[in-house]
Design an enzyme around this catalytic site. Structure first.
Site, PDB file in Angstrom:
ATOM      1  CG  ASP A   3      -7.716   1.220   2.075  1.00 22.79           C
ATOM      2  OD1 ASP A   3      -6.937   0.946   3.001  1.00 22.79           O
ATOM      3  OD2 ASP A   3      -8.159   0.369   1.288  1.00 22.79           O
ATOM      4  CD  GLU A  19      -9.266  -3.490  -0.196  1.00 24.98           C
ATOM      5  OE1 GLU A  19      -9.855  -3.467   0.896  1.00 24.98           O
ATOM      6  OE2 GLU A  19      -8.420  -4.354  -0.480  1.00 24.98           O
ATOM      7  CG  ASP A  66      -1.822  -1.186   1.318  1.00 28.98           C
ATOM      8  OD1 ASP A  66      -2.303  -1.664   0.277  1.00 28.98           O
ATOM      9  OD2 ASP A  66      -2.044  -1.667   2.444  1.00 28.98           O
ATOM     10  N   GLY A 118     -11.477  -7.753   8.733  1.00 29.72           N
ATOM     11  CA  GLY A 118     -12.846  -8.247   8.713  1.00 29.72           C
ATOM     12  C   GLY A 118     -13.856  -7.434   9.486  1.00 29.72           C
TER      13      GLY A 118
END
Length: 308
Positions: free
Chosen positions: A142, A195, A28, A104
């Site tokens: 994010d 996402e 990321d 999750g």
């Protein structure tokens, strides 16, 4: 069936990432060229892992943004583990946004820190920017920042009906109280696997890049990057066929090919007037290790982006 030859042809044209040396392991990534002339990349892993480079090609491990996790992070996971940072420069300071959550769940929060230099070890944390709870239809992870129409906006989102956006107070860098949560992109089927949004402006359009399908599974990852655009920062975003991203649309920009599996977790940065796409991929020739991918992002005559 008529689409299959075109799809195969497109897959064959995906460029490999720029050759890099040094410490390439990353997940990321968010990249910026600092005022000092050096490049820094921050990422998921560690206490926001850091890499430094003088030329954008040779990268060195530079520790972490923070020496220790701020105490409030532990409200969201037991290890104080931050995810998916975003770095930008505004008002004489570097701003580092990041998320804290657990796998999750959408009991999540986005935080912000500032620094005069942007270097690891110089960040001051300012706490929560925006949060989500299990009763919400979005997930506050994010983050990515963009200025538009004289306002500051933060896109975010992962699963839980997809990509959202809120307005921020430019002074505090935090969400405007009572801000509208705009809905930018989703998929028609559970688990709404989209996402990691990132929005950039080019010409008269805003382009929304997002990662689709599954990350974090090494060579079994199916991450790929799609894009849509809008003339309004708030949407609606559509792909080149006119299909809204809120209805599952999106043009495929980059997907796995050869050794470069699961391309995603992307961001965009400018360097010397050129646009670059930063992302991670899982190296099929190195046991699926996540590594830094960098490609030039260029723009077709019709305004749509392409990588090379």
């Amino acid at each position: 069936m008529a689409l299959l030859p075109n799809t195969a042809q497109a897959a064959g044209t995906y460029p490999d990432p720029r050759p890099l040396t040094g410490q390439q392991i990353i997940h990321d990534p968010t990249v910026i060229r600092l005022k000092s002339g050096r490049y820094v990349a921050y990422s998921t892993g560690g206490v926001i892992g850091a890499r430094l480079s003088r030329d954008g090609k040779q990268w060195d491990d530079a520790g972490n943004a923070f020496a220790e996790p701020p105490s409030w992070w532990y409200e969201y996971n037991d290890t104080g583990d931050p995810w998916a940072p975003d770095i930008s420069y505004r008002a004489g300071r570097y701003w580092l946004y990041y998320a804290v959550s657990s796998w999750g769940t959408n009991h999540s929060a986005i935080g912000v820190a500032t620094s005069r230099t942007g270097l690891p070890g110089t960040w001051t944390d300012h706490g929560k920017v925006f949060a989500s709870e299990t009763t919400d239809h979005w997930n506050a992870i994010d983050p990515a920042l963009i200025k538009a129409d004289g306002k500051l906006w933060m896109s975010f989102g992962s699963y839980w009906t997809g990509i959202r956006m809120v307005e921020l107070d430019p002074g505090t860098g935090k969400a405007v109280p009572g801000t509208t949560v705009h809905h930018l992109a989703t998929r028609p089927d559970l688990p709404y696997a989209v996402e990691g949004p990132y929005i950039v402006r080019h010409g008269r359009h805003y382009y929304l890049f997002a990662s689709y399908d599954a990350c974090c599974a090494g060579v079994n990852s199916t991450y790929r990057i799609k894009v849509g655009r809008s003339t309004d920062i708030r949407g609606p975003y559509v792909d080149s066929t006119g299909k809204p991203l809120l209805e599952g649309g999106g043009d495929l920009l980059l997907e796995g090919h050869g050794r470069y599996i699961g391309t995603g977790g992307q961001s965009v940065f400018q360097d010397k007037g050129k646009d670059w796409l930063a992302y991670h991929y899982y190296d099929a020739e190195d046991n699926g290790t996540p590594k830094l991918g960098l490609n030039r992002l260029t723009w077709k005559p019709n305004g749509w982006p392409t990588v090379r």
